[in-house]
Design an enzyme around this catalytic site. Structure first.
Site, PDB file in Angstrom:
ATOM      1  N   GLY A 149       0.801  -1.212   0.000  1.00  0.00           N
ATOM      2  CA  GLY A 149       0.000   0.000   0.000  1.00  0.00           C
ATOM      3  C   GLY A 149       0.836   1.266   0.000  1.00  0.00           C
ATOM      4  O   GLY A 149       1.967   1.284   0.516  1.00  0.00           O
ATOM      5  N   ASP A 204       7.076 -12.972 -10.421  1.00  0.00           N
ATOM      6  CA  ASP A 204       6.451 -13.343 -11.694  1.00  0.00           C
ATOM      7  C   ASP A 204       7.330 -13.070 -12.908  1.00  0.00           C
ATOM      8  O   ASP A 204       6.960 -13.423 -14.032  1.00  0.00           O
ATOM      9  CB  ASP A 204       5.129 -12.590 -11.877  1.00  0.00           C
TER      10      ASP A 204
END
Length: 434
Positions: A149, A204
């Site tokens: 965040g 990823d």
């Protein structure tokens, strides 16, 4: 790609002596040379521009002149976002290079990501020395902690000023780098001389202009063990099906590499290639034929694959701004079970989701070395006054990449490229389901 600097580098680098005898070679690019973006004659020719206008990147490495006076430099390190193998290796590498090679006298770690800069969270800083980080690479995770965040860039820069920090090293993914870009903007608005350099992190492997992200090799190596386990389980029962869900929100690199490493998968499903479940050419019918012919089947699916089947619009977001994904693994398990039951075929499905176990493991030797080299490159860049950039390896060269370019798009598996072709050859699956 233009890299921003804080100003002219006028201070002799402590590492200048190491550079005097070096020349550009297949293993080394001089600081005044450039690494071309294109690596084929066709690509260069298609640009249609003079040689000196070809798009290129700065090489990493120590500079003969640096911007910061090492004796007066204070550095900070922060890790943000999800866990990834190699985080502690990067932290340790940064501390050792700053201390041993540049004689920087104070390096601090910021606790729990960007939250550590914000007073209301109450996190103290951690003093980082070579002795303190000596053994941290043997553990997974990050000794500094992490969080997700955004936080107020003004409060972050306030904290940097209070701590008298000259250099901030940010280790994180695209959301983290977008936050770092806002920090750079705030620093510039205040007219401060603080460098912000990133070491991009994503399990990823989806960062553009970078060959591989750190931790990726470790991740697909452990993921391949899950495929092996699924095959063993599937072959041990009548009409057995192994189903493995791996990381890969938007990019199927881990699923592809893990499947190739074991050659145990019969089907690989990735976000880049849509697939259908129903019909004679659908995935379910294909699995039924495999089980009928061989008695078992193994499916590997990336977490971001098949989101259209789940009716996921992608509008819901998590704290990092990433789209919330539906659980394609559990959905496939249910649909496969229902399909075989409707066909009157008794089956057993072994479902494996090793995602968090993989994220938390220590880096393997390859990734550990890669992390050390990335951390060294980051320190060299920061000490020379470069800012708003990340380090990475491109076409086997370590290079500087502007943060804006590193978050401009996602690196994805090309459905027409050689990697996906290798997967199709290995699994024998159809080019398309449906």
């Amino acid at each position: 790609m233009r890299i921003t600097t804080l100003g002219p580098a006028r201070i002799d680098s402590p590492m200048a002596g190491l550079l005097d005898a070096r020349r550009t070679s297949e293993h080394y690019v001089d600081e005044d040379d450039r690494v071309l973006l294109d690596d084929t004659l066709a690509g260069i020719t298609a640009r249609g521009v003079p040689r000196d206008q070809l798009p290129a990147m700065e090489p990493c490495g120590p500079r003969r002149k640096i911007f910061f006076d090492p004796a007066k430099t204070r550095a900070a390190i922060v890790t943000c976002g999800g866990l990834c193998p190699g985080l502690n290796d990067v932290i340790a590498g940064l501390v050792r290079t700053l201390t041993y090679h540049y004689r920087v006298r104070r390096v601090v770690g910021i606790r729990n990501g960007y939250q550590g800069f914000i007073p209301r969270y109450g996190h103290d800083v951690v003093e980082l020395t070579p002795e303190a980080v000596r053994d941290i690479a043997t553990d997974g995770g990050t000794v500094l902690g992490t969080s997700r965040g955004p936080q107020d860039p003004d409060e972050i820069v306030d904290c940097l000023e209070r701590l008298n920090i000259n250099i901030l090293f940010v280790i994180g993914g695209d959301g983290t780098m977008r936050g770092a870009m806002r920090i750079v903007e705030t620093i510039a608005e205040r007219g401060l001389y603080i460098a912000v350099v990133g070491v991009p992190k994503t399990i990823d492997n989806d960062i553009p202009y970078i060959d591989q992200s750190f931790g990726f090799q470790t991740a697909f190596s452990h993921a391949s063990d899950a495929i092996r386990a699924a095959r063993v389980e599937a072959t041990a029962t009548a009409n057995g099906i192994g189903l493995v869900k791996l990381m890969g929100r938007h990019s199927g690199f881990i699923a592809c590499y893990a499947a190739l490493a074991r050659s145990g998968a019969d089907v690989v499903l990735i976000p880049e290639v849509p697939f259908a479940l129903d019909g004679d050419n659908g995935l379910l019918a294909h699995l039924r034929r495999l089980v009928s012919d061989r008695g078992h089947a193994v499916v590997v699916v990336a977490e971001g694959a098949g989101q259209d089947l789940l009716g996921n619009s992608g509008e819901a977001r998590d704290a990092s701004g990433n789209a919330r994904l539906g659980d394609i693994g559990l959905y496939l398990r249910r649909r496969i079970a229902d399909h075989f039951a409707d066909a009157g075929i008794e089956t057993s499905i072994r479902y494996i989701d090793p995602s968090y176990a993989i994220r938390s493991v220590p880096a393997n030797p390859y990734d550990s070395v890669y992390c050390v080299r990335l951390s060294q490159a980051a320190v060299h860049a920061a000490m020379s006054g470069r800012t708003g950039m990340v380090v990475g390896r491109y076409r086997r060269r370590f290079v500087h990449v502007p943060m804006a370019a590193a978050v401009s798009k996602r690196n994805t598996v090309d459905p027409h490229g050689d990697l996906w072709m290798a997967v199709l050859e290995s699994t024998g699956q159809p080019v398309r389901f449906g």
